[in-house]
Design a protein around this motif. Structure first.
Motif, short mmCIF file in Angstrom:
data_model
loop_
_atom_site.label_atom_id
_atom_site.label_comp_id
_atom_site.label_asym_id
_atom_site.label_seq_id
_atom_site.Cartn_x
_atom_site.Cartn_y
_atom_site.Cartn_z
N ILE A 25 0.85 -1.16 -0.10
CA ILE A 25 0.20 -0.17 -0.09
C ILE A 25 0.96 1.24 -0.04
O ILE A 25 1.63 1.46 0.99
N ARG A 26 0.62 2.02 -0.95
CA ARG A 26 1.83 3.11 -1.17
C ARG A 26 3.16 2.90 -0.82
O ARG A 26 3.89 3.80 -0.37
N GLY A 27 3.58 1.78 -1.51
CA GLY A 27 4.93 1.67 -1.18
C GLY A 27 5.44 0.94 -0.05
O GLY A 27 6.60 0.55 0.13
N ILE A 28 4.57 0.74 0.86
CA ILE A 28 4.67 -0.07 2.24
C ILE A 28 4.27 -1.59 2.10
O ILE A 28 3.26 -1.61 1.85
N THR A 69 -10.10 0.92 -2.86
CA THR A 69 -9.32 1.83 -3.88
C THR A 69 -10.10 3.34 -4.10
O THR A 69 -11.22 3.24 -3.86
N ILE A 70 -9.24 4.44 -4.12
CA ILE A 70 -10.01 5.63 -4.13
C ILE A 70 -8.97 6.29 -5.37
O ILE A 70 -8.01 6.25 -5.23
N GLU A 71 -9.60 6.45 -6.48
CA GLU A 71 -9.21 7.04 -7.61
C GLU A 71 -8.03 6.20 -8.13
O GLU A 71 -6.81 6.90 -8.19
N ASP A 72 -8.01 5.03 -8.19
CA ASP A 72 -6.93 3.96 -8.81
C ASP A 72 -5.86 3.85 -7.80
O ASP A 72 -4.57 3.33 -8.21
N MET A 73 -5.77 4.41 -6.59
CA MET A 73 -4.83 4.32 -5.76
C MET A 73 -5.35 3.21 -4.42
O MET A 73 -6.56 3.45 -3.87
N ASP A 74 -4.47 2.32 -3.93
CA ASP A 74 -5.02 1.19 -2.95
C ASP A 74 -4.77 1.99 -1.65
O ASP A 74 -3.82 2.66 -1.38
N GLY A 76 4.63 3.33 9.47
CA GLY A 76 5.12 4.33 8.38
C GLY A 76 4.27 4.69 7.26
O GLY A 76 4.45 4.90 6.36
N LEU A 77 2.79 4.66 7.70
CA LEU A 77 1.73 4.73 6.60
C LEU A 77 0.50 5.23 7.32
O LEU A 77 0.36 4.87 8.50
N ARG A 78 -0.13 6.48 6.70
CA ARG A 78 -1.45 6.84 7.57
C ARG A 78 -2.50 5.68 7.23
O ARG A 78 -2.75 5.40 5.91
N ILE A 79 -3.04 5.13 8.19
CA ILE A 79 -4.12 4.34 8.22
C ILE A 79 -5.14 4.64 8.86
O ILE A 79 -5.05 5.20 10.06
N ASP A 80 -6.31 5.03 8.15
CA ASP A 80 -7.48 5.44 9.05
C ASP A 80 -8.21 4.47 9.66
O ASP A 80 -8.14 3.25 9.44
N THR A 81 -8.75 4.94 10.74
CA THR A 81 -9.56 3.96 11.77
C THR A 81 -10.86 4.26 11.88
O THR A 81 -11.32 5.42 11.64
N GLU A 82 -11.66 3.17 12.09
CA GLU A 82 -13.11 3.55 12.16
C GLU A 82 -13.88 2.62 13.13
O GLU A 82 -13.53 1.52 13.29
N ILE A 83 -14.69 3.53 14.15
CA ILE A 83 -15.14 2.76 15.23
C ILE A 83 -16.53 2.32 14.40
O ILE A 83 -17.17 2.92 13.89
N VAL A 84 -16.88 0.82 14.59
CA VAL A 84 -18.17 0.20 14.24
C VAL A 84 -18.89 -0.02 15.30
O VAL A 84 -18.21 -0.40 16.46
N PRO A 85 -20.42 -0.43 14.99
CA PRO A 85 -21.30 -0.93 16.16
C PRO A 85 -20.67 -2.44 17.01
O PRO A 85 -20.17 -2.90 16.30
N GLU A 105 -9.22 -3.45 -8.33
CA GLU A 105 -8.29 -4.18 -9.09
C GLU A 105 -7.28 -4.80 -8.13
O GLU A 105 -6.27 -3.98 -7.84
N LYS A 106 -7.27 -5.90 -7.82
CA LYS A 106 -6.47 -6.65 -6.84
C LYS A 106 -4.91 -6.89 -7.65
O LYS A 106 -5.18 -7.47 -8.42
#
Length: 427
Positions: free
Chosen positions: A334-337, A363-368, A394-403, A423-424
């Motif tokens: 993911i983004r080189g990492i 994927t967002i705008e062809d970026m994994d 070393g990478l920004r990873i979003d976190t999301e709380i789910v129920p 596209e895997k």
């Protein structure tokens, strides 16, 4: 100093002992096993050194799957007629088509012997009540553990069809002292106990042996489990197609390969040359006692750290600090990492406020991209986890709380990765 392995009251250098066992197997398979008779044609025996061993071809799971597809249902790697076999198992199929694998009486006895070593290293004896929290299907799971526990004279308690609450009740009522399960399921039982109002420290469980996925050798996961259960956690690694090849020890900081029954190599998966000291590599194994289903220089896909130092416990066998670090086929870029799900989990498990999690690739705008979904009642833990992931991975990873209870729970191997990329990319 030469490592000695005690064999029939004779002190034999370990490599000599391994080469003797290996050559016995090679003579056998080149006569009676059609798969290896073809694969090893043109190679001269005996194999005397590690350099000789390295000249033998590697074996891959893809080869075995293809062999069974071309020669259904069992392929050519079964050395005897079907009537000679007594046990049927198959791989879990988490990384592709399941392999069908049979064992003869002798090969299944060898499995039991390997599992006895797991029990010995964990201090399990005939005085223990061993509780097997796993579904008894065709997956090998803890079938070998079941047989070996009988062999050492322990009381064996099975829980194949029970719910988690029923299993906890059975553990308590039967004074179970040893619990066997996957790390994910042992963690899930902590949640179940909280729902039942049970303090796990009040149970008789004093030892826990986990297998099937990384966990017991990861400090954050080990701390979480041992704190909740008030028990000592031990790691074990094995494969349906290979055997029960590794166990942890009193130091609890990694895995020892049972080199009396397996030859271990660590290779660079790209060059196929030996991995350098201090580098990560792929574990390659050869089983030495499973004549009914032999595997020679098998690429396990397990990523481990190659070190030259021995474990502080004094065991001279090959030591894998941190156990299995990840799976080569689980890695994504993911983004080189390079991202291994097990590395993400080791960080997530440092936060007791998180009950369950899932890794999502998208994927967002062809970026994994990658994000981590978590179940937690603490809204601040999401921000803290995101900061920690950024610093450690070393990478920004979003976190999301789910129920609560939104994410699945697992009694066998956990599947905590959801791949939604448009596209895997095949790594």
């Amino acid at each position: 100093m030469t490592t000695l392995y005690k064999v029939h009251e004779l002190d034999t250098p370990l490599q000599d002992y391994q080469m003797q066992k290996l050559n016995q197997m090679l003579v056998f398979v080149t006569q009676y096993n059609e798969f290896y008779k073809e694969k090893l044609s043109g190679f001269s025996l005996p194999v005397r050194t590690q350099a000789d061993l390295a000249r033998l071809p590697l074996t891959t799971k893809q080869e075995l799957v293809h062999d069974q597809k071309m020669h259904p249902p069992l392929g050519k790697n079964h050395s005897y007629p079907v009537k000679n076999y007594i046990r049927y198992h198959q791989t879990s199929g988490t990384s592709g088509r399941p392999l069908k694998i049979l064992d003869t009486y002798e090969s299944w006895s060898w499995w039991e012997k390997c599992w006895k070593e797991v029990y010995r290293s964990s201090g399990v004896t005939s005085s223990d009540h061993v509780f097997l929290a796993f579904s008894f299907g065709p997956f090998i799971g803890f079938w070998g553990a079941f047989e070996a526990a009988k062999q050492i004279g322990a009381l064996v308690i099975t829980a194949g069809s029970q719910t988690s609450k029923e299993r906890l009740t059975s553990m308590i009522e039967n004074d179970a002292t040893v619990l066997l399960g996957t790390p994910s399921y042992v963690l899930h039982l902590i949640e179940t106990a909280a729902e039942m109002g049970v303090d796990l420290k009040d149970t008789a469980v004093s030892k826990i042996i986990t297998a099937g996925e990384p966990g017991a050798s990861v400090p954050s996961i080990r701390r979480q489990i041992e704190t909740a259960w008030g028990a000592t956690l031990y790691d074990h690694v094995g494969m349906t197609e290979m055997g029960a090849y590794g166990y942890s020890c009193s130091a609890q900081n990694g895995i020892h390969v049972n080199e009396s029954e397996f030859i271990a190599e660590i290779i660079n998966p790209e060059t196929l040359e030996p991995a350098a000291p201090g580098e990560k590599g792929e574990l390659v194994l050869t089983n030495l006692g499973r004549y009914g289903y032999p595997l020679i220089r098998y690429r396990t896909g397990d990523v481990v750290l190659n070190v030259t130092e021995s474990c502080e416990c004094g065991n001279p066998f090959t030591f894998l600090p941190g156990g299995i670090i990840g799976r080569a086929d689980d890695m994504v870029v993911i983004r080189g990492i390079n991202i291994y799900p097990s590395s993400i989990e080791s960080i997530v498990r440092e936060y007791d406020e998180i009950k369950e999690f899932r890794i999502v690739y998208f994927t967002i705008e062809d970026m994994d991209q990658i994000k981590v979904q978590i179940e937690s009642s603490d809204e601040n833990v999401s921000k803290k986890l995101a900061v920690c992931l950024r610093e450690r991975v070393g990478l920004r990873i979003d976190t999301e709380i789910v129920p609560e209870n939104h994410l699945p729970r697992f009694s066998m191997k956990a599947k905590r990765v959801l791949d939604e990329r448009t596209e895997k990319v095949i790594q």
